[in-house]
Design a protein around this motif. Structure first.
Motif, short mmCIF file in Angstrom:
data_model
loop_
_atom_site.label_atom_id
_atom_site.label_comp_id
_atom_site.label_asym_id
_atom_site.label_seq_id
_atom_site.Cartn_x
_atom_site.Cartn_y
_atom_site.Cartn_z
N GLY A 155 -79.84 4.82 -68.87
CA GLY A 155 -80.88 5.15 -67.91
C GLY A 155 -81.73 6.34 -68.31
N ALA A 156 -82.77 6.54 -67.54
CA ALA A 156 -83.64 7.71 -67.67
C ALA A 156 -84.23 7.97 -66.29
CB ALA A 156 -84.74 7.47 -68.69
N ILE A 157 -84.69 9.20 -66.07
CA ILE A 157 -85.24 9.54 -64.75
C ILE A 157 -86.72 9.89 -64.86
CG2 ILE A 157 -83.02 10.20 -63.75
CD1 ILE A 157 -83.79 13.13 -64.15
N PHE A 158 -87.40 9.66 -63.75
CA PHE A 158 -88.81 10.00 -63.65
C PHE A 158 -89.07 10.50 -62.24
CE2 PHE A 158 -88.45 5.57 -62.45
CZ PHE A 158 -89.33 5.41 -61.39
N CYS A 159 -90.22 11.16 -62.08
CA CYS A 159 -90.57 11.74 -60.79
C CYS A 159 -91.99 11.38 -60.41
CB CYS A 159 -90.47 13.27 -60.85
SG CYS A 159 -88.84 13.93 -61.20
N ASP A 160 -92.27 11.50 -59.13
CA ASP A 160 -93.64 11.41 -58.62
C ASP A 160 -93.70 12.12 -57.28
OD1 ASP A 160 -92.72 9.62 -56.61
OD2 ASP A 160 -93.41 7.85 -57.69
N ARG A 161 -94.89 12.13 -56.69
CA ARG A 161 -95.08 12.74 -55.38
C ARG A 161 -95.69 11.69 -54.45
NH1 ARG A 161 -96.02 18.34 -54.26
NH2 ARG A 161 -96.44 18.56 -52.05
N ARG A 162 -94.98 11.41 -53.37
CA ARG A 162 -95.46 10.50 -52.36
C ARG A 162 -95.08 11.09 -51.01
NH1 ARG A 162 -96.67 8.70 -56.82
NH2 ARG A 162 -96.86 6.52 -57.42
N TYR A 163 -95.89 10.83 -50.00
CA TYR A 163 -95.59 11.29 -48.63
C TYR A 163 -95.31 12.79 -48.60
CZ TYR A 163 -94.91 6.27 -48.41
OH TYR A 163 -95.07 4.92 -48.55
N ASP A 164 -96.06 13.54 -49.42
CA ASP A 164 -95.93 14.99 -49.51
C ASP A 164 -94.51 15.43 -49.90
OD1 ASP A 164 -97.17 17.45 -49.54
OD2 ASP A 164 -96.69 17.90 -47.45
N VAL A 166 -91.57 15.28 -53.35
CA VAL A 166 -91.28 14.94 -54.74
C VAL A 166 -90.03 14.06 -54.77
CG1 VAL A 166 -90.64 15.85 -57.01
CG2 VAL A 166 -92.31 17.08 -55.60
N PHE A 167 -90.16 12.90 -55.40
CA PHE A 167 -89.05 11.97 -55.52
C PHE A 167 -88.59 11.88 -56.97
CE2 PHE A 167 -91.16 10.56 -51.66
CZ PHE A 167 -90.08 10.31 -50.81
N VAL A 168 -87.30 11.71 -57.16
CA VAL A 168 -86.70 11.47 -58.46
C VAL A 168 -86.10 10.07 -58.42
CG1 VAL A 168 -84.95 12.20 -60.13
CG2 VAL A 168 -86.12 13.90 -58.72
N TYR A 169 -86.41 9.28 -59.44
CA TYR A 169 -85.94 7.90 -59.51
C TYR A 169 -85.26 7.67 -60.86
CZ TYR A 169 -89.85 7.23 -56.17
OH TYR A 169 -90.73 7.30 -55.14
N HIS A 170 -84.70 6.49 -61.01
CA HIS A 170 -84.09 6.10 -62.27
C HIS A 170 -84.65 4.75 -62.69
CE1 HIS A 170 -81.65 2.98 -60.30
NE2 HIS A 170 -81.67 3.82 -59.27
#
Length: 188
Positions: A155-164, A166-170
């Motif tokens: 796996g690897a992780i990535f981030c973004d910004r939604r709904y004000d 910061v989310f971390v996903y895989h």
């Protein structure tokens, strides 16, 4: 980063410094209390760092100073483009992931691109710190440095910004999307 020393022409150097200064002055909220003259003095004696900043700029990162590490006396530049840098999207996480793909391989991977540019891919902590000085990746996402235990499992992780927020996903490290790139940092 490759072994050869990379230099900019005097014209490229002048244009880059002008761009960086303009961005620095326009976005003082990112680096309150810092002085461009001191940043520029550091850049003047670090031509290899200027080359890396040029690569960040060339690939759409819009690098800017976001903090000063007083202990190390280093200014930290980070990609501050509103969305993940356009010239660094559609890449999987690392070389191992790239080589493991059997079909539809992307052209490159985030970790090798960052190394070739002489920059570090952001950690989750650095990414969250960047989000404190602005709203980034509201329509895109960015790979971040993945902990070894996650990477060893594919796996690897990535981030973004939604709904004000910061989310971390895989995702599988070999995945790639047109709206996912990576952000980097550079210490000068």
């Amino acid at each position: 980063m490759k072994d050869e020393i990379r230099n900019l022409s005097p014209e490229e150097r002048e244009e880059l410094l002008k761009t960086l200064k303009g961005r620095f002055e326009k976005n003082m909220n990112r680096h309150k209390g810092l002085d461009w003259a001191k940043v520029e003095a550091k850049l003047e004696v670090n031509s290899e760092k200027l080359w890396s900043l040029h690569e960040m700029e060339r690939t759409g990162g819009e690098p800017d100073v976001i903090t000063h590490d007083q202990e190390a006396d280093e200014y930290i530049f980070c990609d501050c483009s509103a969305e993940s840098p356009k010239g660094r999207r559609s890449v999987c996480y690392d070389r191992e992931a790239l080589e493991s793909r059997k079909k539809h391989k992307p052209e490159n991977n985030a970790m090798d691109m960052a190394a070739d540019m002489g920059i570090e891919i952001l950690t989750e902590e650095q990414y969250r710190g960047l989000q404190e000085v602005g709203n980034f990746d509201t329509k895109t996402s960015s790979w971040v440095k993945t902990p070894d235990n996650i990477r060893k499992l594919g796996g690897a992780i990535f981030c973004d910004r939604r709904y004000d927020t910061v989310f971390v996903y895989h995702n599988g490290a070999d995945s790639y999307y047109a709206a996912r790139g990576f952000r980097g940092s550079l210490r000068v």
